[in-house]
Structures are given as structure tokens and as C-alpha cells.
Scaffold this motif. Structure first.
Motif, PDB file in Angstrom:
ATOM      1  N   UNK A   3       2.961   1.204  10.824  1.00  0.00           N
ATOM      2  CA  UNK A   3       4.217   1.952  10.719  1.00  0.00           C
ATOM      3  C   UNK A   3       4.674   2.444  12.092  1.00  0.00           C
ATOM      4  N   UNK A   4       3.731   2.900  12.900  1.00  0.00           N
ATOM      5  CA  UNK A   4       4.042   3.369  14.246  1.00  0.00           C
ATOM      6  C   UNK A   4       4.579   2.228  15.114  1.00  0.00           C
ATOM      7  N   UNK A   5       3.933   1.075  15.051  1.00  0.00           N
ATOM      8  CA  UNK A   5       4.361  -0.073  15.851  1.00  0.00           C
ATOM      9  C   UNK A   5       5.742  -0.573  15.434  1.00  0.00           C
ATOM     10  N   UNK A   6       6.017  -0.526  14.139  1.00  0.00           N
ATOM     11  CA  UNK A   6       7.330  -0.978  13.661  1.00  0.00           C
ATOM     12  C   UNK A   6       8.435   0.004  14.031  1.00  0.00           C
ATOM     13  N   UNK A   7       8.087   1.283  14.140  1.00  0.00           N
ATOM     14  CA  UNK A   7       9.090   2.317  14.413  1.00  0.00           C
ATOM     15  C   UNK A   7       9.431   2.410  15.900  1.00  0.00           C
ATOM     16  N   UNK A   8       8.435   2.267  16.763  1.00  0.00           N
ATOM     17  CA  UNK A   8       8.641   2.477  18.194  1.00  0.00           C
ATOM     18  C   UNK A   8       8.475   1.174  18.974  1.00  0.00           C
ATOM     19  N   UNK A   9       9.536   0.752  19.651  1.00  0.00           N
ATOM     20  CA  UNK A   9       9.501  -0.492  20.417  1.00  0.00           C
ATOM     21  C   UNK A   9       8.787  -0.343  21.752  1.00  0.00           C
ATOM     22  N   UNK A  10       8.619   0.876  22.225  1.00  0.00           N
ATOM     23  CA  UNK A  10       8.030   1.101  23.535  1.00  0.00           C
ATOM     24  C   UNK A  10       6.521   1.146  23.557  1.00  0.00           C
ATOM     25  N   UNK A  11       5.882   1.069  22.401  1.00  0.00           N
ATOM     26  CA  UNK A  11       4.426   1.149  22.334  1.00  0.00           C
ATOM     27  C   UNK A  11       3.828  -0.104  22.974  1.00  0.00           C
ATOM     28  N   UNK A  12       2.931   0.060  23.954  1.00  0.00           N
ATOM     29  CA  UNK A  12       2.298  -1.123  24.551  1.00  0.00           C
ATOM     30  C   UNK A  12       1.277  -1.721  23.583  1.00  0.00           C
ATOM     31  N   UNK A  13       1.507  -2.947  23.189  1.00  0.00           N
ATOM     32  CA  UNK A  13       0.643  -3.584  22.190  1.00  0.00           C
ATOM     33  C   UNK A  13      -0.417  -4.483  22.829  1.00  0.00           C
ATOM     34  N   UNK A  14      -0.378  -4.612  24.143  1.00  0.00           N
ATOM     35  CA  UNK A  14      -1.301  -5.516  24.830  1.00  0.00           C
ATOM     36  C   UNK A  14      -2.756  -5.196  24.588  1.00  0.00           C
ATOM     37  N   UNK A  15      -3.139  -3.960  24.780  1.00  0.00           N
ATOM     38  CA  UNK A  15      -4.540  -3.581  24.610  1.00  0.00           C
ATOM     39  C   UNK A  15      -4.980  -3.756  23.161  1.00  0.00           C
ATOM     40  N   UNK A  16      -4.085  -3.479  22.239  1.00  0.00           N
ATOM     41  CA  UNK A  16      -4.385  -3.662  20.822  1.00  0.00           C
ATOM     42  C   UNK A  16      -4.580  -5.152  20.502  1.00  0.00           C
ATOM     43  N   UNK A  17      -3.723  -5.988  21.055  1.00  0.00           N
ATOM     44  CA  UNK A  17      -3.849  -7.433  20.846  1.00  0.00           C
ATOM     45  C   UNK A  17      -5.169  -7.943  21.423  1.00  0.00           C
ATOM     46  N   UNK A  18      -5.508  -7.474  22.628  1.00  0.00           N
ATOM     47  CA  UNK A  18      -6.749  -7.907  23.265  1.00  0.00           C
ATOM     48  C   UNK A  18      -7.973  -7.507  22.447  1.00  0.00           C
ATOM     49  N   UNK A  19      -8.007  -6.249  22.008  1.00  0.00           N
ATOM     50  CA  UNK A  19      -9.167  -5.769  21.243  1.00  0.00           C
ATOM     51  C   UNK A  19      -9.274  -6.453  19.884  1.00  0.00           C
ATOM     52  N   UNK A  20      -8.136  -6.648  19.234  1.00  0.00           N
ATOM     53  CA  UNK A  20      -8.143  -7.290  17.922  1.00  0.00           C
ATOM     54  C   UNK A  20      -8.608  -8.734  18.032  1.00  0.00           C
ATOM     55  N   UNK A  21      -8.086  -9.455  19.014  1.00  0.00           N
ATOM     56  CA  UNK A  21      -8.491 -10.856  19.201  1.00  0.00           C
ATOM     57  C   UNK A  21      -9.966 -10.942  19.582  1.00  0.00           C
ATOM     58  N   UNK A  22     -10.409 -10.052  20.465  1.00  0.00           N
ATOM     59  CA  UNK A  22     -11.806 -10.074  20.913  1.00  0.00           C
ATOM     60  C   UNK A  22     -12.766  -9.813  19.758  1.00  0.00           C
ATOM     61  N   UNK A  23     -12.366  -8.951  18.834  1.00  0.00           N
ATOM     62  CA  UNK A  23     -13.213  -8.644  17.677  1.00  0.00           C
ATOM     63  C   UNK A  23     -13.563  -9.915  16.913  1.00  0.00           C
ATOM     64  N   UNK A  24     -12.591 -10.793  16.749  1.00  0.00           N
ATOM     65  CA  UNK A  24     -12.823 -12.011  15.981  1.00  0.00           C
ATOM     66  C   UNK A  24     -13.373 -13.147  16.832  1.00  0.00           C
ATOM     67  N   UNK A  25     -13.228 -13.059  18.142  1.00  0.00           N
ATOM     68  CA  UNK A  25     -13.837 -14.057  19.022  1.00  0.00           C
ATOM     69  C   UNK A  25     -15.327 -13.788  19.194  1.00  0.00           C
ATOM     70  N   UNK A  26     -15.701 -12.513  19.234  1.00  0.00           N
ATOM     71  CA  UNK A  26     -17.108 -12.142  19.379  1.00  0.00           C
ATOM     72  C   UNK A  26     -17.882 -12.484  18.113  1.00  0.00           C
ATOM     73  N   UNK A  27     -17.275 -12.248  16.967  1.00  0.00           N
ATOM     74  CA  UNK A  27     -17.926 -12.525  15.694  1.00  0.00           C
ATOM     75  C   UNK A  27     -17.033 -13.446  14.856  1.00  0.00           C
ATOM     76  N   UNK A  28     -17.055 -14.759  15.152  1.00  0.00           N
ATOM     77  CA  UNK A  28     -16.148 -15.676  14.452  1.00  0.00           C
ATOM     78  C   UNK A  28     -16.413 -15.797  12.946  1.00  0.00           C
ATOM     79  N   UNK A  29     -17.594 -15.418  12.521  1.00  0.00           N
ATOM     80  CA  UNK A  29     -17.907 -15.491  11.087  1.00  0.00           C
ATOM     81  C   UNK A  29     -17.255 -14.351  10.311  1.00  0.00           C
TER      82      UNK A  29
END
Length: 143
Positions: free
Chosen positions: A13-39
Motif C-alpha cells: 500500500x505504501x509503495x502504491x501510494x508514494x512514487x518517491x519511495x526508493x524500491x532498489x534496495x527492496x528489489x535487491x533483497x527480495x531477489x537475493x532471498x530467492x537466489x540464495x535459496x532457490x528451493x
């Protein structure tokens, strides 16, 4: 699980409401979570998060590429592949002119076609690949 889901829904909800929120770190952490544990399987809430990040104005092609790498694997191999295809299609369309996404798309098509001709591939995976390739074929190229 419900506390995580509640927290993620508030974040969405926060991300949809505010366009200025930097999503880069969130994207990196989310992707890394599934790259570290692909199962570790993607859940519906994870896919919703990927979709919101992919649509966010501050999402760059580098972040989209990281998310797409996870989504490509899930779209072809995972039980939630149909749901994972939505943010993947958003990334392919939004960043269609970026070299890194074009290279990822090329690798994705190679994997998908290989999956189709492999013997012993479950029928459900074959259907998922057919559906995703059909969606891509019908997608309009952004101007």
C-alpha cells in the motif's frame, strides 16, 4: 506467516501510494532471498510485491532484471508460474528496449523452448510455457 503477509500488504500500500519511495534496495533483497535459496517457493504475496516493484516509477532496469531472473525460473518450473508470469510480462514490456532485459528474454525463450522439447516434462509445465509464450506473442511492443 500472517504477520509477514500483513507487513507486506502494508508495504504494498505504501509503495502504491508514494512514487518517491526508493524500491532498489527492496528489489535487491527480495531477489537475493530467492537466489540464495532457490528451493524456497514464491508465494502469492511475494508475486504481488514483485508486481508492485516492477510497476513502480523508481524501479530501474537493473532492479527489474534481478526480479525477472527469479520470475523466469518460477514461470517455467513452479506451481505458481501463472501468477509469476504477470510481473514478468510487466518487466518485459516496460523495459523492452533495455539490453539487459533483451538478453534475459533471449535466455528465457531458450529455456522455455528447451523445456517444451525435453522428454518427461510434466504436462502442467508444458501448458504453462505455452500460455506464457502465447501471452508474450500477443503483447504489444511499447513505443
Amino acid at each position: 506467516q500472517s504477520a509477514r503477509e500483513f507487513g507486506t500488504r502494508c508495504l504494498l500500500a505504501l509503495l502504491e501510494k508514494y512514487e518517491g519511495v526508493p524500491v532498489g534496495i527492496l528489489a535487491e533483497l527480495t531477489a537475493k532471498k530467492f537466489q540464495v535459496n532457490p528451493k524456497d517457493p514464491l508465494s502469492v504475496i511475494d508475486i504481488e510485491l514483485f508486481l508492485v516493484i516492477a510497476k513502480h516509477p523508481r524501479c530501474t532496469e537493473r532492479h527489474a532484471e534481478m526480479l525477472a531472473q527469479v520470475l523466469v525460473r518460477c514461470a517455467v518450473e513452479n506451481a505458481v508460474g501463472r501468477a509469476a508470469s504477470l510481473p514478468l510480462l510487466v518487466i518485459f514490456r516496460r523495459f523492452a528496449h533495455e539490453d539487459c532485459i533483451q538478453a534475459l528474454f533471449e535466455r528465457f525463450v531458450q529455456v522455455a523452448l528447451t523445456r517444451l522439447i525435453q522428454r518427461g516434462t510434466p504436462k502442467s509445465q508444458i501448458n504453462q510455457v505455452h500460455e506464457l509464450l502465447a501471452k508474450i506473442a500477443c503483447m504489444r511492443n511499447p513505443s
